[in-house]
Scaffold this motif. Structure first.
Motif, mmCIF file in Angstrom:
data_model
loop_
_atom_site.group_PDB
_atom_site.id
_atom_site.type_symbol
_atom_site.label_atom_id
_atom_site.label_comp_id
_atom_site.label_asym_id
_atom_site.label_seq_id
_atom_site.Cartn_x
_atom_site.Cartn_y
_atom_site.Cartn_z
ATOM 1 N N UNK A 275 -43.128 14.774 40.307
ATOM 2 C CA UNK A 275 -43.123 13.578 39.654
ATOM 3 C C UNK A 275 -43.747 12.438 40.527
ATOM 4 N N UNK A 276 -43.742 11.143 40.101
ATOM 5 C CA UNK A 276 -44.328 10.275 40.918
ATOM 6 C C UNK A 276 -43.280 10.012 42.155
ATOM 7 N N UNK A 277 -42.222 10.093 42.044
ATOM 8 C CA UNK A 277 -41.122 10.034 43.130
ATOM 9 C C UNK A 277 -41.375 11.050 44.278
ATOM 10 N N UNK A 278 -41.870 12.394 43.734
ATOM 11 C CA UNK A 278 -41.967 13.607 44.715
ATOM 12 C C UNK A 278 -43.201 13.181 45.371
ATOM 13 N N UNK A 279 -44.315 12.653 44.726
ATOM 14 C CA UNK A 279 -45.631 12.424 45.459
ATOM 15 C C UNK A 279 -45.415 11.202 46.459
ATOM 16 N N UNK A 280 -44.544 10.072 45.992
ATOM 17 C CA UNK A 280 -44.324 9.253 47.172
ATOM 18 C C UNK A 280 -43.613 9.879 48.328
ATOM 19 N N UNK B 80 -44.384 7.420 51.526
ATOM 20 C CA UNK B 80 -44.199 6.153 51.023
ATOM 21 C C UNK B 80 -42.920 5.899 50.679
ATOM 22 N N UNK B 81 -42.557 4.452 50.736
ATOM 23 C CA UNK B 81 -41.396 3.983 50.393
ATOM 24 C C UNK B 81 -40.972 4.383 48.804
ATOM 25 N N UNK B 82 -39.841 4.829 48.296
ATOM 26 C CA UNK B 82 -39.794 4.930 46.845
ATOM 27 C C UNK B 82 -39.218 3.767 46.491
ATOM 28 N N UNK B 83 -40.249 2.905 46.019
ATOM 29 C CA UNK B 83 -39.872 1.679 45.307
ATOM 30 C C UNK B 83 -40.648 1.698 44.086
ATOM 31 N N UNK B 84 -40.320 0.816 42.889
ATOM 32 C CA UNK B 84 -41.048 0.920 41.593
ATOM 33 C C UNK B 84 -42.318 0.649 41.579
ATOM 34 N N UNK B 85 -42.786 -0.349 42.595
ATOM 35 C CA UNK B 85 -44.332 -0.581 42.905
ATOM 36 C C UNK B 85 -45.070 0.792 43.219
ATOM 37 N N UNK B 86 -44.717 1.262 44.156
ATOM 38 C CA UNK B 86 -45.273 2.741 44.607
ATOM 39 C C UNK B 86 -45.329 3.716 43.490
ATOM 40 N N UNK B 87 -44.182 4.083 42.839
ATOM 41 C CA UNK B 87 -44.190 4.942 41.720
ATOM 42 C C UNK B 87 -45.011 4.746 40.554
ATOM 43 N N UNK B 88 -45.025 3.237 40.278
ATOM 44 C CA UNK B 88 -45.854 2.879 39.164
ATOM 45 C C UNK B 88 -47.320 2.705 39.382
ATOM 46 N N UNK B 89 -47.643 2.601 40.754
ATOM 47 C CA UNK B 89 -48.805 2.822 41.173
ATOM 48 C C UNK B 89 -49.380 4.192 41.076
#
Length: 117
Positions: free
Chosen positions: A94-99, A104-113
């Motif tokens: 998932x995007x969170x796992x990739x962060x 990377x900090x798990x914040x909405x901006x990073x997961x959306x990017x």
């Protein structure tokens, strides 16, 4: 026939030899006929092979086909990091796992990017 016994015996010998030669002639002609058919088939097959060789040699070699190119992969280092993480993953990410994997900090901006990448 002649009345001379020697001439008669000689003529009988000549007739017997003629009959013998006629029989041998018939046998040889029969064998020739038996061998002529397969010989004709061999000649025809040999001619077909010569024509095939000539035809194949006259066909121009095909142009080297360009290997299909894969999708264009961006050269950006972040994209290469994404690919490395996916290659090492044993399960879908998932995007969170990739962060997490990219530190990377798990914040909405990073997961959306990451989702949009």
């Amino acid at each position: 026939m002649s009345d001379n016994p020697q001439t008669r015996a000689f003529l009988e010998h000549v007739e017997a030899r003629e009959a013998e030669l006629g029989e041998q002639d018939g046998q040889l002609r029969s064998r020739i006929a038996e061998l002529t058919a397969p010989l004709g088939e061999l000649d025809a097959e040999g001619e077909n092979l010569r024509i095939t060789r000539k035809t194949l040699l006259s066909i121009p070699a095909p142009a080297a086909a360009d290997e299909p190119s894969g999708p264009d992969v961006p050269d950006h280092p972040a994209y290469q990091q994404f690919l490395a993480v996916f290659a090492d993953a044993a399960t879908p990410l998932r995007a969170r796992d990739l962060c997490r994997a990219l530190d990377l900090p798990i914040v909405p901006k990073n997961t959306e990017d990451i989702r949009s990448s």
